[in-house]
Design a protein around this motif. Structure first.
Motif, PDB file in Angstrom:
ATOM      1  N   THR A   4       7.976 -24.865 -38.421  1.00  0.00           N
ATOM      2  CA  THR A   4       6.633 -24.581 -38.910  1.00  0.00           C
ATOM      3  C   THR A   4       6.356 -25.399 -40.164  1.00  0.00           C
ATOM      4  OG1 THR A   4       6.828 -22.310 -38.112  1.00  0.00           O
ATOM      5  CG2 THR A   4       5.084 -22.738 -39.691  1.00  0.00           C
ATOM      6  N   TYR A   5       5.160 -25.997 -40.209  1.00  0.00           N
ATOM      7  CA  TYR A   5       4.761 -26.718 -41.411  1.00  0.00           C
ATOM      8  C   TYR A   5       4.556 -25.703 -42.529  1.00  0.00           C
ATOM      9  CZ  TYR A   5       3.982 -30.747 -38.434  1.00  0.00           C
ATOM     10  OH  TYR A   5       4.159 -31.787 -37.554  1.00  0.00           O
ATOM     11  N   ASN A  29       0.078 -27.148 -38.565  1.00  0.00           N
ATOM     12  CA  ASN A  29       0.425 -26.326 -37.406  1.00  0.00           C
ATOM     13  C   ASN A  29      -0.648 -26.359 -36.320  1.00  0.00           C
ATOM     14  OD1 ASN A  29       2.969 -25.325 -38.390  1.00  0.00           O
ATOM     15  ND2 ASN A  29       1.797 -24.137 -39.859  1.00  0.00           N
ATOM     16  N   ARG A  35       1.796 -30.958 -32.497  1.00  0.00           N
ATOM     17  CA  ARG A  35       2.414 -30.108 -31.474  1.00  0.00           C
ATOM     18  C   ARG A  35       3.042 -30.948 -30.370  1.00  0.00           C
ATOM     19  NH1 ARG A  35      -2.306 -26.302 -30.173  1.00  0.00           N
ATOM     20  NH2 ARG A  35      -3.174 -26.395 -32.241  1.00  0.00           N
ATOM     21  N   GLU A  57       3.137 -29.126 -44.725  1.00  0.00           N
ATOM     22  CA  GLU A  57       1.724 -29.121 -44.349  1.00  0.00           C
ATOM     23  C   GLU A  57       0.987 -30.125 -45.227  1.00  0.00           C
ATOM     24  OE1 GLU A  57      -0.444 -25.450 -43.147  1.00  0.00           O
ATOM     25  OE2 GLU A  57      -1.593 -25.903 -44.956  1.00  0.00           O
TER      26      GLU A  57
END
Length: 107
Positions: A4-5, A29, A35, A57
Motif C-alpha cells: 500500500t502506498y 492506491n 495497480r 504516495e
C-alpha cells in the motif's frame, strides 16, 4: 514488499543516508497504472525480499516525489547507498524491474 502506498514518507535526508540497496516506488492506491504494475513488481521482488521497499504516495505538494522529479506513476527509483542508480517508469513486465534490481544488487 510493501503493498500500500503510504502517505507518510521518509525525508530526502533519510533516503540519502540509506546504506545498501533500496527501492522507492511513487504512485497512489487509486492509480490504474500503479495497480497494473503490482503483479510484475511482486514477481521481480520475489527474488529480492531483503531489499527495503518504500511505497510512497505521490501527488501535488509531496516533497519526496518532487525531489526525485517524479512525473508519471508508478515510478520505481532503485537506490544504492542513497543514490539513484536506475529508474523504471510505468513498468509493463517483471524483466524491466529485474534490470533495476540487478543494478543495485550486482546480481
Amino acid at each position: 514488499m510493501e503493498t500500500t502506498y503510504k502517505e507518510s514518507a521518509p525525508t530526502r535526508a533519510e533516503i540519502d543516508a540509506l546504506a545498501g540497496p533500496a527501492v522507492l516506488e511513487f504512485g497512489t492506491n487509486w492509480c490504474g497504472y500503479c495497480r497494473a504494475a503490482q503483479p510484475p513488481l511482486a514477481e521481480a521482488y520475489a527474488d529480492h525480499a531483503q531489499v527495503p521497499h518504500y511505497k510512497v504516495e505521490d501527488g501535488p505538494g509531496r516533497l519526496l516525489g518532487r525531489s526525485f522529479r517524479v512525473k508519471l506513476w508508478p515510478t520505481l527509483v532503485f537506490l544504492r547507498d542513497g543514490k539513484e542508480v536506475a529508474r523504471v517508469v510505468r513498468p509493463e513486465d517483471a524483466d524491466e524491474i529485474r534490470e533495476g534490481f540487478a543494478q543495485i544488487t550486482g546480481e
